[in-house]
Design a protein around this motif. Structure first.
Motif, PDB file in Angstrom:
ATOM      1  N   GLU A 216       0.833  -1.205   0.000  1.00 54.04           N
ATOM      2  CA  GLU A 216       0.000   0.000   0.000  1.00 54.04           C
ATOM      3  C   GLU A 216       0.870   1.257   0.000  1.00 54.04           C
ATOM      4  OE1 GLU A 216      -2.384  -0.621   3.445  1.00 54.04           O
ATOM      5  OE2 GLU A 216      -3.852  -1.894   2.412  1.00 54.04           O
ATOM      6  N   GLU A 217       1.975   1.206   0.759  1.00 52.62           N
ATOM      7  CA  GLU A 217       2.865   2.362   0.836  1.00 52.62           C
ATOM      8  C   GLU A 217       3.558   2.620  -0.502  1.00 52.62           C
ATOM      9  OE1 GLU A 217       7.019   3.502   3.090  1.00 52.62           O
ATOM     10  OE2 GLU A 217       5.531   2.325   4.192  1.00 52.62           O
ATOM     11  N   VAL A 218       3.963   1.547  -1.184  1.00 49.26           N
ATOM     12  CA  VAL A 218       4.720   1.700  -2.430  1.00 49.26           C
ATOM     13  C   VAL A 218       3.810   2.082  -3.601  1.00 49.26           C
ATOM     14  CG1 VAL A 218       6.093   0.475  -4.164  1.00 49.26           C
ATOM     15  CG2 VAL A 218       6.588   0.150  -1.735  1.00 49.26           C
ATOM     16  N   PHE A 219       2.671   1.406  -3.728  1.00 50.72           N
ATOM     17  CA  PHE A 219       1.841   1.582  -4.931  1.00 50.72           C
ATOM     18  C   PHE A 219       0.744   2.636  -4.788  1.00 50.72           C
ATOM     19  CE2 PHE A 219       3.483  -2.782  -5.525  1.00 50.72           C
ATOM     20  CZ  PHE A 219       4.032  -2.632  -6.793  1.00 50.72           C
ATOM     21  N   PHE A 220       0.344   2.980  -3.550  1.00 49.50           N
ATOM     22  CA  PHE A 220      -0.706   3.970  -3.353  1.00 49.50           C
ATOM     23  C   PHE A 220      -0.071   5.268  -2.865  1.00 49.50           C
ATOM     24  CE2 PHE A 220      -3.588   0.211  -1.944  1.00 49.50           C
ATOM     25  CZ  PHE A 220      -3.612  -0.247  -3.243  1.00 49.50           C
ATOM     26  N   ASP A 221       0.039   6.242  -3.756  1.00 50.78           N
ATOM     27  CA  ASP A 221       0.604   7.513  -3.348  1.00 50.78           C
ATOM     28  C   ASP A 221      -0.123   8.638  -4.055  1.00 50.78           C
ATOM     29  OD1 ASP A 221       1.473   7.022  -5.884  1.00 50.78           O
ATOM     30  OD2 ASP A 221       3.508   7.744  -5.582  1.00 50.78           O
ATOM     31  N   GLY A 222      -0.083   9.823  -3.455  1.00 46.14           N
ATOM     32  CA  GLY A 222      -0.745  10.971  -4.068  1.00 46.14           C
ATOM     33  C   GLY A 222      -2.226  10.721  -4.238  1.00 46.14           C
ATOM     34  N   ASP A 223      -2.719  10.975  -5.455  1.00 48.71           N
ATOM     35  CA  ASP A 223      -4.140  10.769  -5.738  1.00 48.71           C
ATOM     36  C   ASP A 223      -4.451   9.340  -6.140  1.00 48.71           C
ATOM     37  OD1 ASP A 223      -4.730  13.430  -5.241  1.00 48.71           O
ATOM     38  OD2 ASP A 223      -4.251  14.025  -7.301  1.00 48.71           O
ATOM     39  N   ALA A 244     -10.201   8.680 -15.698  1.00 52.61           N
ATOM     40  CA  ALA A 244      -9.875   8.458 -17.111  1.00 52.61           C
ATOM     41  C   ALA A 244      -8.802   9.407 -17.638  1.00 52.61           C
ATOM     42  CB  ALA A 244     -11.145   8.585 -17.953  1.00 52.61           C
ATOM     43  N   ARG A 245      -8.545  10.480 -16.920  1.00 52.51           N
ATOM     44  CA  ARG A 245      -7.552  11.443 -17.396  1.00 52.51           C
ATOM     45  C   ARG A 245      -6.132  11.043 -17.015  1.00 52.51           C
ATOM     46  NH1 ARG A 245      -9.977  16.407 -14.291  1.00 52.51           N
ATOM     47  NH2 ARG A 245     -10.028  14.722 -12.774  1.00 52.51           N
ATOM     48  N   GLU A 246      -6.012  10.077 -16.070  1.00 50.43           N
ATOM     49  CA  GLU A 246      -4.701   9.706 -15.554  1.00 50.43           C
ATOM     50  C   GLU A 246      -4.116   8.517 -16.310  1.00 50.43           C
ATOM     51  OE1 GLU A 246      -4.967  10.725 -10.867  1.00 50.43           O
ATOM     52  OE2 GLU A 246      -6.177   9.036 -11.567  1.00 50.43           O
ATOM     53  N   SER A 247      -2.821   8.359 -16.173  1.00 44.77           N
ATOM     54  CA  SER A 247      -2.158   7.202 -16.753  1.00 44.77           C
ATOM     55  C   SER A 247      -0.953   6.867 -15.879  1.00 44.77           C
ATOM     56  CB  SER A 247      -1.700   7.512 -18.178  1.00 44.77           C
ATOM     57  OG  SER A 247      -1.120   6.366 -18.769  1.00 44.77           O
ATOM     58  N   TYR A 248      -0.696   5.579 -15.748  1.00 44.90           N
ATOM     59  CA  TYR A 248       0.427   5.106 -14.930  1.00 44.90           C
ATOM     60  C   TYR A 248       1.509   4.639 -15.901  1.00 44.90           C
ATOM     61  CZ  TYR A 248       1.192   4.244  -9.940  1.00 44.90           C
ATOM     62  OH  TYR A 248       1.588   4.334  -8.630  1.00 44.90           O
ATOM     63  N   GLU A 254       7.685   0.177 -13.112  1.00 44.32           N
ATOM     64  CA  GLU A 254       8.895  -0.627 -12.943  1.00 44.32           C
ATOM     65  C   GLU A 254       9.686  -0.174 -11.720  1.00 44.32           C
ATOM     66  OE1 GLU A 254      10.808  -0.194 -16.701  1.00 44.32           O
ATOM     67  OE2 GLU A 254       9.731  -1.880 -17.610  1.00 44.32           O
ATOM     68  N   GLU A 255       9.754   1.117 -11.525  1.00 48.41           N
ATOM     69  CA  GLU A 255      10.481   1.646 -10.366  1.00 48.41           C
ATOM     70  C   GLU A 255       9.805   1.213  -9.063  1.00 48.41           C
ATOM     71  OE1 GLU A 255      11.623   5.977  -8.355  1.00 48.41           O
ATOM     72  OE2 GLU A 255      10.783   5.896 -10.389  1.00 48.41           O
ATOM     73  N   LYS A 256       8.484   1.338  -9.024  1.00 47.86           N
ATOM     74  CA  LYS A 256       7.746   0.945  -7.821  1.00 47.86           C
ATOM     75  C   LYS A 256       7.828  -0.559  -7.593  1.00 47.86           C
ATOM     76  CE  LYS A 256       4.311   4.700  -7.928  1.00 47.86           C
ATOM     77  NZ  LYS A 256       4.539   5.179  -6.550  1.00 47.86           N
ATOM     78  N   ASN A 304      11.405 -12.875  -8.324  1.00 48.81           N
ATOM     79  CA  ASN A 304      11.914 -11.548  -7.963  1.00 48.81           C
ATOM     80  C   ASN A 304      12.027 -10.648  -9.194  1.00 48.81           C
ATOM     81  OD1 ASN A 304      12.240 -12.167  -5.169  1.00 48.81           O
ATOM     82  ND2 ASN A 304      14.084 -13.317  -5.696  1.00 48.81           N
ATOM     83  N   THR A 305      10.942 -10.658  -9.988  1.00 46.97           N
ATOM     84  CA  THR A 305      10.953  -9.869 -11.223  1.00 46.97           C
ATOM     85  C   THR A 305       9.571  -9.288 -11.490  1.00 46.97           C
ATOM     86  OG1 THR A 305      11.690  -9.908 -13.526  1.00 46.97           O
ATOM     87  CG2 THR A 305      10.346 -11.749 -12.789  1.00 46.97           C
ATOM     88  N   LEU A 306       9.468  -8.480 -12.546  1.00 45.93           N
ATOM     89  CA  LEU A 306       8.215  -7.857 -12.967  1.00 45.93           C
ATOM     90  C   LEU A 306       7.828  -8.422 -14.329  1.00 45.93           C
ATOM     91  CD1 LEU A 306       9.239  -4.131 -12.243  1.00 45.93           C
ATOM     92  CD2 LEU A 306       8.271  -5.764 -10.633  1.00 45.93           C
ATOM     93  N   LEU A 307       6.584  -8.860 -14.463  1.00 47.15           N
ATOM     94  CA  LEU A 307       6.090  -9.344 -15.747  1.00 47.15           C
ATOM     95  C   LEU A 307       4.839  -8.553 -16.123  1.00 47.15           C
ATOM     96  CD1 LEU A 307       6.501 -13.215 -15.327  1.00 47.15           C
ATOM     97  CD2 LEU A 307       8.008 -11.628 -16.532  1.00 47.15           C
TER      98      LEU A 307
END
Length: 531
Positions: A216-223, A244-248, A254-256, A304-307
């Motif tokens: 929650e701390e890493v992925f939920f930030d700001g708005d 709908a106006r936002e984009s990740y 990858e950084e998170k 220990n990777t991102l897919l």
């Protein structure tokens, strides 16, 4: 200045909280306490209390009952539950009654400060909140638990995958709904815990809670807020909420993701992989999560990777399996270590491996090992029937790393048992010892004895006769009669009890066998030899 009431039946816990809370930081003039709800009610009636920290389970009434009483008596005081009870039923009641938050003991100093600040913010905004209806306030204060249940119903298809039905259900549950919202699902699989990560169920819950809070701390930030949903043991889902106006952007993800994995490796000593979906609407969530699950199941190579789902190749179920004939011949010649190393090298260098390949590979490898063990007269099903062997076998298809662990286990057991078979004296000694210890069992059989040394019973019989010059069944009979003779001569035990003690449940049969071996029935033998 604010006045805080702590309600808890644990005197030392109250004292600990009083010393932990920074009164100056939160402008708290006084902290008062009560050890039951009767005392709490009296304080609330007669004193000015601005907010409350309250346990749930107490001997003379629960914190839920206190909150219900406050609601009925129009004491609109923000209340925070701080309890050891994590059941959803408690959380649900607390939410319905309008508590500020619900924390599990032991709460960290940081979490405690957050909820106190939340309570004080609620006090300061009370005039504005009066204009909101009950369910809007419920959403603002407690939406994670309500929305988590809502998402689970969508993911499990309890709510049909249609926008109009999803909207109706949301409105029925008093959940604010907008088709302008978009979501980013992230599946998290804990692949393995390293040794001694936790030693009890309590430790496990603490670590799982830690993983949740870190995510929650890493992925939920700001708005960008969202929900963390536990799907099952070691598999969870993060849903990041946006409009709908936002984009990740991928570099941010990858950084998170790398930060989350690195911290989990360091703090919780576990291997894991994060699977990223695409930004979607409500109606696409079920299909997206199912696709992420397929991606997770087929990941047998990486940890220990991102897919990313967008990058995923279609599963190829027809990957060519290796020809194992050479390995069979090597195993027949007891080259166990070399075979193990060759298999490990092959798996580490294999390309595009998926779960279907590993399942087929495991079946072929088992068939190969069973063939070799049968060739050497060893009972494979008994050798690999232990709990540890079964657990490792079940995990083997999860990843190449788990498959290699299982292969080492299987080949090491096969090598050990093969070496024992070569040591014929050791096998025969084990058999003789087992017979001596179980001579009183009427049903002592050749197959039972063969199980003790993991050999085929026919192979054991040939081996036994070769070493001792007598069939196994004849040896057992001779040992029974030998023991019976000693008992007849050296004790006053009745003949029927002697028969039973040497493995004969039928007295007539015992007498017949004894006479065939000694030319006397048991009674005659005792009389003649004791004269």
């Amino acid at each position: 200045m604010y006045r805080l009431l702590i309600v808890d039946d644990d005197y030392f816990f109250i004292k600990g909280l009083q010393s932990d809370i920074n009164q100056e930081q939160f402008n708290i003039s006084e902290i008062v306490s009560a050890i039951n709800i009767r005392q709490a009610k009296k304080i609330i009636k007669n004193q000015k209390i601005d907010f409350i920290l309250c346990d749930i389970e107490m001997p003379q009434g629960t914190g839920i009952e206190l909150l219900e009483w406050m609601t009925n008596e129009n004491h609109n005081i923000p209340l925070i539950f701080l309890t050891s009870h994590a059941q959803f039923s408690y959380a649900k009641q607390a939410i319905q009654l309008g508590s500020v938050d619900y924390l599990l003991k032991p709460a960290s100093e940081e979490d405690l400060e957050k909820v106190i600040k939340k309570a004080i913010d609620q006090i300061n905004q009370s005039d504005q909140l009066k204009n909101l209806n009950y369910y809007k306030k419920l959403w603002n204060l407690h939406h994670p638990l309500i929305i988590e249940r809502f998402w689970l119903d969508i993911i499990n298809k309890s709510i049909p995958n249609q926008m109009n039905i999803i909207e109706k259900v949301a409105l029925k549950r008093n959940i604010p709904f907008s088709n302008k919202l978009i979501f980013l699902p992230i599946l998290i699989r804990i692949q393995r815990w390293h040794m001694d990560t936790y030693n009890s169920s309590s430790d496990q819950k603490t670590i799982e809670y830690g993983v949740r809070k870190l995510a929650e701390e890493v992925f939920f930030d700001g708005d960008n807020k969202g929900n963390y949903i536990q799907l099952k043991d070691e598999l969870s889902l993060i849903i990041v909420t946006m409009d709908a106006r936002e984009s990740y952007y991928r570099p941010i993800l990858e950084e998170k993701g790398k930060k989350f994995i690195n911290l989990c490796n360091m703090w919780f000593r576990c291997d894991l992989t994060c699977y990223f979906g695409e930004q979607i609407a409500f109606v696409d969530m079920y299909d997206q999560v199912e696709n992420l699950k397929v991606l997770e199941i087929n990941n047998v190579t990486y940890d220990n990777t991102l897919l990313f789902l967008k990058d995923a190749m279609k599963t190829n179920r027809d990957i060519q399996l290796p020809d194992m004939k050479t390995w069979v011949n090597m195993l027949k010649n007891s080259a166990f270590t070399q075979v193990s190393l060759e298999i490990e090298t092959y798996l580490k260098e294999a390309k595009d491996v998926n779960v279907y390949f590993l399942r087929n590979f495991q079946q072929n490898l088992l068939q190969m090992i069973y063939l070799v063990l049968n060739y050497k007269g060893i009972q494979a099903y008994q050798l690999f029937g232990a709990k540890e062997s079964i657990e490792l076998s079940n995990k083997a298809v999860h990843s190449i790393k788990d498959m290699i662990i299982w292969i080492r286990h299987v080949i090491n057991k096969a090598a050990y048992q093969t070496s024992r078979v070569k040591e014929t004296n050791t096998i025969v000694e084990t058999v003789l010892c087992y017979i001596d210890q179980n001579i009183d069992k009427p049903d002592l059989s050749r197959s039972e004895i063969a199980e003790q040394v993991f050999l085929n019973e026919d192979y054991l019989s040939r081996l036994f006769k070769k070493e001792l010059g007598i069939p196994l069944s004849n040896y057992i009979m001779d040992q029974r009669i030998k023991l019976a003779r000693e008992l007849l001569l050296k004790t006053d035990i009745s003949i029927s009890n002697i028969a039973f003690s040497v493995g004969y449940s039928n007295f007539s049969h015992f007498s017949k066998v004894f006479k065939d071996k000694t030319s006397y029935n048991p009674s005659e033998f005792r009389k003649k030899m004791l004269c």
